[in-house]
Design an enzyme around this catalytic site. Structure first.
Site, mmCIF file in Angstrom:
data_model
loop_
_atom_site.group_PDB
_atom_site.id
_atom_site.type_symbol
_atom_site.label_atom_id
_atom_site.label_comp_id
_atom_site.label_asym_id
_atom_site.label_seq_id
_atom_site.Cartn_x
_atom_site.Cartn_y
_atom_site.Cartn_z
ATOM 1 N N HIS A 169 -43.051 -1.695 32.473
ATOM 2 C CA HIS A 169 -44.429 -1.305 32.787
ATOM 3 C C HIS A 169 -45.269 -1.493 31.512
ATOM 4 O O HIS A 169 -44.737 -1.374 30.399
ATOM 5 C CB HIS A 169 -44.413 0.167 33.233
ATOM 6 C CG HIS A 169 -45.758 0.725 33.532
ATOM 7 N ND1 HIS A 169 -46.586 1.231 32.550
ATOM 8 C CD2 HIS A 169 -46.431 0.839 34.699
ATOM 9 C CE1 HIS A 169 -47.719 1.633 33.110
ATOM 10 N NE2 HIS A 169 -47.640 1.409 34.408
ATOM 11 N N PRO A 170 -46.566 -1.799 31.651
ATOM 12 C CA PRO A 170 -47.364 -2.105 30.455
ATOM 13 C C PRO A 170 -47.383 -1.025 29.370
ATOM 14 O O PRO A 170 -47.654 -1.328 28.205
ATOM 15 C CB PRO A 170 -48.777 -2.305 31.028
ATOM 16 C CG PRO A 170 -48.552 -2.723 32.437
ATOM 17 C CD PRO A 170 -47.304 -2.029 32.886
ATOM 18 N N ILE A 171 -47.076 0.219 29.694
ATOM 19 C CA ILE A 171 -47.094 1.247 28.650
ATOM 20 C C ILE A 171 -45.833 1.199 27.778
ATOM 21 O O ILE A 171 -45.783 1.796 26.710
ATOM 22 C CB ILE A 171 -47.262 2.657 29.280
ATOM 23 C CG1 ILE A 171 -47.778 3.633 28.212
ATOM 24 C CG2 ILE A 171 -45.987 3.144 29.884
ATOM 25 C CD1 ILE A 171 -47.962 5.042 28.709
ATOM 26 N N LYS A 172 -44.817 0.447 28.212
ATOM 27 C CA LYS A 172 -43.536 0.438 27.482
ATOM 28 C C LYS A 172 -43.565 -0.562 26.325
ATOM 29 O O LYS A 172 -44.526 -1.300 26.163
ATOM 30 C CB LYS A 172 -42.399 0.115 28.443
ATOM 31 C CG LYS A 172 -42.475 0.801 29.791
ATOM 32 C CD LYS A 172 -42.357 2.309 29.763
ATOM 33 C CE LYS A 172 -42.522 2.850 31.179
ATOM 34 N NZ LYS A 172 -42.344 4.268 31.298
ATOM 35 N N ASN A 173 -42.444 -0.635 25.592
ATOM 36 C CA ASN A 173 -42.404 -1.462 24.376
ATOM 37 C C ASN A 173 -42.546 -2.954 24.623
ATOM 38 O O ASN A 173 -42.962 -3.685 23.755
ATOM 39 C CB ASN A 173 -41.094 -1.231 23.638
ATOM 40 C CG ASN A 173 -41.050 0.125 23.033
ATOM 41 O OD1 ASN A 173 -41.482 1.077 23.674
ATOM 42 N ND2 ASN A 173 -40.564 0.237 21.822
#
Ligand SMILES: *Cc1c(COP(=O)(O)O)cnc(C)c1O
Length: 372
Positions: A169-173
């Site tokens: 997901h875009p919030i991950k690394n």
């Protein structure tokens, strides 16, 4: 952060004549597996999808208990409840926000089937004793590694052993827009997940040996539609090639925050578990010492916003969401440390591409609010 090369690679896939699950997804699985050092990997459209298939593959259902922290993303809890099983929340360490072997041990009953520890914020949970305690009782462990691509525990990359689920997901690394990966040394389990991810068909739409679709494939058991597209996979290939660099940029920014906050009494950073030999800093979580401030955490976040500083909440503990507050019979758990942190935590901006000056601006804003 998505590079121009990654955008170009996506465009190439769009022009290639094969945009859904295909050769790029297979290549992404191979590269990810090799980066992690896992025996096998299956790509999915999200980590949530991976967890859903995992519960299905393990046959988790009514009467079963699944131990996990409440301080996690709600997807895991929703899926446990949707499967008809009972989430049993193990409390976290007050200063690392990490689920502990002791709290897990206290939560085990003769109904426990599965333990889902979370490697929180890019550090590693103390997984060795968790694994050995589980093994003694014949309980399966599936690690939630959504925050921990590249994290090392005692020198070993998370996902290298056992079974782990990663998120893109875009919030991950690293990101594929949306996406997830299950890594495991249980190849039979991975075969089941591979089958369930695409309607329960005997082969995926893309067959590696025939390099195409096998129209003869039959449903072996009813499955889902959780495959990753090649559009996403090629993005993942580009990001994976840079993951160590991206994580290093995060670590360098985190170091500045940590140094700065040493002299800010109202801000408590998280304790770093000693067994985390490489931290991937997917989140920078701090606690506001509300006993020293006139404002509460929510007001503090509001004032940050007024100063153009975005902050996040990772997480609103699952048992404090409306549905789980109103349906307490669905779960169990004694959670003093989770509750204590729930009132105090917030996540500060931390992403590759941020500069040291950006970090100083955030810290300056925080000092300004605390002084007023
Ligand atoms: C993001 C996240 C998930 C879910 O990942 P998706 O790919 O968005 O489904 C699961 N667990 C944790 C701890 C997460 O942070």
């Amino acid at each position: 952060m998505i590079s121009e090369d990654e955008i170009a690679a996506v465009a190439d896939v769009l022009r290639s004549g094969w945009i859904t699950t295909g050769p790029k997804t297979a290549e992404f699985e191979e590269q990810f597996q090799s980066y992690i050092g896992a025996r096998g990997a299956v790509a999915l459209c999200s980590a949530t999808a991976g967890m859903h298939l995992m519960l299905k593959a393990l046959g988790i259902g009514p009467g079963d208990e699944v131990i996990t922290p409440s301080m996690t993303w709600v997807s895991t809890i929703n899926l446990i409840v949707l499967a008809g099983a009972t989430p049993v929340f193990a409390d976290i360490d007050r200063d690392s926000l990490m689920i502990t072997p002791e709290s897990i041990k206290r939560s085990i009953t003769d109904r426990t089937r599965l333990i889902i520890p979370v490697h929180f914020a890019g550090a590693a949970a103390d997984i060795d004793p968790i694994r050995s305690d589980a093994a003694k009782s014949g309980i399966t462990v599936v690690e939630d590694a959504a925050h921990s691509i590249g994290t090392q525990y005692k020198g070993t990359t998370i996902g290298n052993r056992g079974t782990s689920i990663f998120s893109f997901h875009p919030i991950k690394n690293m990101t594929t827009g949306e996406g997830g990966m299950v890594c495991s040394d249980d190849l039979e389990l991975l075969d089941t997940i591979r089958r369930l991810r695409f309607h329960g068909l005997g082969v995926d739409a893309w067959d590696r040996t025939s390099q195409g679709r096998k129209p003869q494939a039959e449903v072996l058991e009813p499955g889902f539609k959780y495959n990753l597209t090649d559009i996403s996979a090629v993005l993942g290939l580009g990001q994976l090639a840079r993951i160590d660099d991206l994580n290093q940029q995060r670590a360098a920014l985190a170091e500045i925050y940590l140094k700065e906050f040493e002299t800010v009494d109202e801000i408590q950073t998280l304790a770093q578990p000693e067994s985390t030999t490489r931290h991937s800093w997917s989140l920078f979580v701090v606690r506001l010492d509300i006993d020293r401030t006139k404002i509460d955490r929510d007001e503090f976040m509001e004032q940050l916003k007024e100063r153009n500083i975005g902050s996040g909440l990772h997480f609103r503990a699952a048992h404090l969401h409306a549905y789980y507050r109103e349906n307490q019979h669905l779960w169990r758990g004694e959670l003093p440390n989770t509750d204590w942190n729930s009132e105090r935590i917030l996540s500060l901006p931390l992403f590759p591409g941020m500069t040291a000056d950006d970090v100083h601006r955030v810290v300056g804003g925080i000092k300004g609010i605390l002084a007023s």
